[in-house]
Scaffold this motif. Structure first.
Motif, PDB file in Angstrom:
ATOM      1  N   GLU A  19       1.035  -1.299  -0.211  1.00  9.76           N
ATOM      2  CA  GLU A  19       0.541  -0.242  -0.094  1.00  9.76           C
ATOM      3  C   GLU A  19       0.920   0.785   0.334  1.00  9.76           C
ATOM      4  O   GLU A  19       2.113   1.322   0.861  1.00  9.76           O
ATOM      5  CB  GLU A  19      -1.008  -0.065   1.355  1.00  9.76           C
ATOM      6  CG  GLU A  19      -2.165  -1.018   0.918  1.00  9.76           C
ATOM      7  CD  GLU A  19      -3.260  -1.127   2.327  1.00  9.76           C
ATOM      8  OE1 GLU A  19      -3.037   0.374   2.946  1.00  9.76           O
ATOM      9  OE2 GLU A  19      -4.195  -1.330   2.377  1.00  9.76           O
ATOM     10  N   VAL A  20      -0.053   2.110  -1.004  1.00 11.48           N
ATOM     11  CA  VAL A  20       0.726   3.864  -0.752  1.00 11.48           C
ATOM     12  C   VAL A  20       0.622   4.131  -0.142  1.00 11.48           C
ATOM     13  O   VAL A  20      -1.127   4.299  -0.885  1.00 11.48           O
ATOM     14  CB  VAL A  20       1.701   3.577  -2.291  1.00 11.48           C
ATOM     15  CG1 VAL A  20       1.906   5.416  -2.378  1.00 11.48           C
ATOM     16  CG2 VAL A  20       2.367   2.665  -2.868  1.00 11.48           C
ATOM     17  N   THR A  21       0.202   5.415   0.994  1.00 11.21           N
ATOM     18  CA  THR A  21      -0.059   6.328   1.196  1.00 11.21           C
ATOM     19  C   THR A  21       0.030   7.798   1.031  1.00 11.21           C
ATOM     20  O   THR A  21       1.221   7.780  -0.122  1.00 11.21           O
ATOM     21  CB  THR A  21       0.474   6.183   3.210  1.00 11.21           C
ATOM     22  OG1 THR A  21       1.406   6.714   3.196  1.00 11.21           O
ATOM     23  CG2 THR A  21      -0.001   4.924   3.377  1.00 11.21           C
ATOM     24  N   PHE A  22      -1.123   8.729   1.547  1.00 15.74           N
ATOM     25  CA  PHE A  22      -0.701   9.749   0.789  1.00 15.74           C
ATOM     26  C   PHE A  22       0.488  10.769   1.439  1.00 15.74           C
ATOM     27  O   PHE A  22       1.378  11.069   0.673  1.00 15.74           O
ATOM     28  CB  PHE A  22      -1.582  10.426   1.320  1.00 15.74           C
ATOM     29  CG  PHE A  22      -1.599  12.039   1.298  1.00 15.74           C
ATOM     30  CD1 PHE A  22      -1.922  12.334  -0.494  1.00 15.74           C
ATOM     31  CD2 PHE A  22      -1.426  13.105   2.212  1.00 15.74           C
ATOM     32  CE1 PHE A  22      -1.721  13.803  -0.335  1.00 15.74           C
ATOM     33  CE2 PHE A  22      -0.983  14.690   1.952  1.00 15.74           C
ATOM     34  CZ  PHE A  22      -0.930  14.911   0.793  1.00 15.74           C
ATOM     35  N   ALA A  23       0.587   9.938   2.622  1.00 11.89           N
ATOM     36  CA  ALA A  23       2.565  10.691   3.345  1.00 11.89           C
ATOM     37  C   ALA A  23       4.033   9.463   2.383  1.00 11.89           C
ATOM     38  O   ALA A  23       4.404  10.279   1.867  1.00 11.89           O
ATOM     39  CB  ALA A  23       2.637   9.729   4.704  1.00 11.89           C
ATOM     40  N   ASP A  24       3.284   8.646   1.720  1.00  8.19           N
ATOM     41  CA  ASP A  24       4.616   8.306   0.922  1.00  8.19           C
ATOM     42  C   ASP A  24       4.200   8.948  -0.349  1.00  8.19           C
ATOM     43  O   ASP A  24       5.745   8.616  -1.025  1.00  8.19           O
ATOM     44  CB  ASP A  24       4.293   6.362   0.194  1.00  8.19           C
ATOM     45  CG  ASP A  24       4.288   5.763   1.458  1.00  8.19           C
ATOM     46  OD1 ASP A  24       4.940   5.541   2.681  1.00  8.19           O
ATOM     47  OD2 ASP A  24       3.291   4.774   1.602  1.00  8.19           O
ATOM     48  N   GLN A  50      -0.509  -0.594  -4.672  1.00  7.97           N
ATOM     49  CA  GLN A  50      -1.686  -0.112  -4.422  1.00  7.97           C
ATOM     50  C   GLN A  50      -1.802   1.102  -3.359  1.00  7.97           C
ATOM     51  O   GLN A  50      -1.463   0.424  -2.394  1.00  7.97           O
ATOM     52  CB  GLN A  50      -2.554  -0.931  -3.542  1.00  7.97           C
ATOM     53  CG  GLN A  50      -2.133  -3.217  -4.627  1.00  7.97           C
ATOM     54  CD  GLN A  50      -1.094  -3.525  -3.735  1.00  7.97           C
ATOM     55  OE1 GLN A  50      -0.857  -3.349  -2.627  1.00  7.97           O
ATOM     56  NE2 GLN A  50       0.066  -4.666  -5.028  1.00  7.97           N
ATOM     57  N   SER A  51      -3.100   1.874  -4.690  1.00 10.76           N
ATOM     58  CA  SER A  51      -2.888   3.702  -3.391  1.00 10.76           C
ATOM     59  C   SER A  51      -4.598   3.224  -2.251  1.00 10.76           C
ATOM     60  O   SER A  51      -4.930   2.511  -2.306  1.00 10.76           O
ATOM     61  CB  SER A  51      -3.762   4.251  -4.396  1.00 10.76           C
ATOM     62  OG  SER A  51      -3.737   5.145  -3.551  1.00 10.76           O
ATOM     63  N   SER A  52      -2.912   3.501  -1.360  1.00 13.93           N
ATOM     64  CA  SER A  52      -4.684   4.254  -0.265  1.00 13.93           C
ATOM     65  C   SER A  52      -4.582   5.257  -0.063  1.00 13.93           C
ATOM     66  O   SER A  52      -5.777   5.222   1.227  1.00 13.93           O
ATOM     67  CB  SER A  52      -4.002   2.829   1.435  1.00 13.93           C
ATOM     68  OG  SER A  52      -3.172   4.184   1.528  1.00 13.93           O
ATOM     69  N   MET A  53      -4.850   5.614  -0.959  1.00 14.64           N
ATOM     70  CA  MET A  53      -5.090   6.966  -1.268  1.00 14.64           C
ATOM     71  C   MET A  53      -6.927   6.953  -1.316  1.00 14.64           C
ATOM     72  O   MET A  53      -7.156   7.354  -2.049  1.00 14.64           O
ATOM     73  CB  MET A  53      -3.894   8.389  -1.914  1.00 14.64           C
ATOM     74  CG  MET A  53      -3.137   8.258  -1.912  1.00 14.64           C
ATOM     75  SD  MET A  53      -1.919   9.726  -2.348  1.00 14.64           S
ATOM     76  CE  MET A  53      -0.981   8.324  -3.505  1.00 14.64           C
ATOM     77  N   THR A  54      -7.305   8.817  -0.194  1.00 16.47           N
ATOM     78  CA  THR A  54      -8.426   9.356  -0.908  1.00 16.47           C
ATOM     79  C   THR A  54      -9.178   9.823  -1.992  1.00 16.47           C
ATOM     80  O   THR A  54      -7.369  10.397  -2.660  1.00 16.47           O
ATOM     81  CB  THR A  54      -8.981   9.803   0.743  1.00 16.47           C
ATOM     82  OG1 THR A  54      -8.422  11.037   0.405  1.00 16.47           O
ATOM     83  CG2 THR A  54      -9.150   8.830   2.001  1.00 16.47           C
ATOM     84  N   GLU A  57      -6.972  13.507  -1.255  1.00 18.94           N
ATOM     85  CA  GLU A  57      -6.082  12.843  -0.950  1.00 18.94           C
ATOM     86  C   GLU A  57      -4.791  13.145  -2.320  1.00 18.94           C
ATOM     87  O   GLU A  57      -4.136  13.682  -2.564  1.00 18.94           O
ATOM     88  CB  GLU A  57      -5.270  11.962   0.109  1.00 18.94           C
ATOM     89  CG  GLU A  57      -5.311  11.756   1.686  1.00 18.94           C
ATOM     90  CD  GLU A  57      -4.643  10.227   2.281  1.00 18.94           C
ATOM     91  OE1 GLU A  57      -4.903  10.522   3.153  1.00 18.94           O
ATOM     92  OE2 GLU A  57      -5.425   9.291   1.371  1.00 18.94           O
TER      93      GLU A  57
END
Length: 121
Positions: A19-24, A50-54, A57
């Motif tokens: 998972e890739v977060t906004f912070a990443d 896989q993106s976990s961004m909303t 974001e």
């Protein structure tokens, strides 16, 4: 997320797993800008992420990328992705396409490197 910046080749290569977060994503952009590598050619291998961004974001990420475009020239971008990911990347590509630079989605690293070699700035 992992990346290397080759100042001699003027090439940024990024990839990741899971998972890739906004912070990443923001950390990757910080590294790119901090290294003064915005004009470098860029290759991002997203096949294992896989993106976990909303939606919000992702929009904020696009706004930041567009802000970089106003600072000066940006290098060619090759994104390696699976066929299923092309839909996920569509929104981000809209923001990235606003810059005057070549962009291409490719199925493998060899094709991406070959394409980028033909787009040296």
């Amino acid at each position: 997320m992992y990346w290397t910046i080759d100042s001699k080749e003027r090439l940024f290569i990024g990839s990741g797993e899971g998972e890739v977060t906004f912070a990443d994503a923001m950390a990757l952009l910080d590294a790119l800008a901090g290294a003064r590598a915005l004009s470098y050619r860029k290759l991002f291998d997203g096949r294992a992420v896989q993106s976990s961004m909303t939606g919000e974001e992702l929009l904020a990420l696009c706004v930041r990328v567009r802000g970089y475009h106003e600072q000066g020239p940006v290098g060619a971008l090759a994104i390696v992705c699976t066929p299923e990911q092309t839909v996920e990347f569509a929104r981000l590509l809209g923001a990235l396409a606003s810059a005057d630079r070549p962009i291409k989605l490719l199925p493998g690293l060899r094709q991406a490197h070959t394409w980028l070699d033909n787009h040296r700035g």
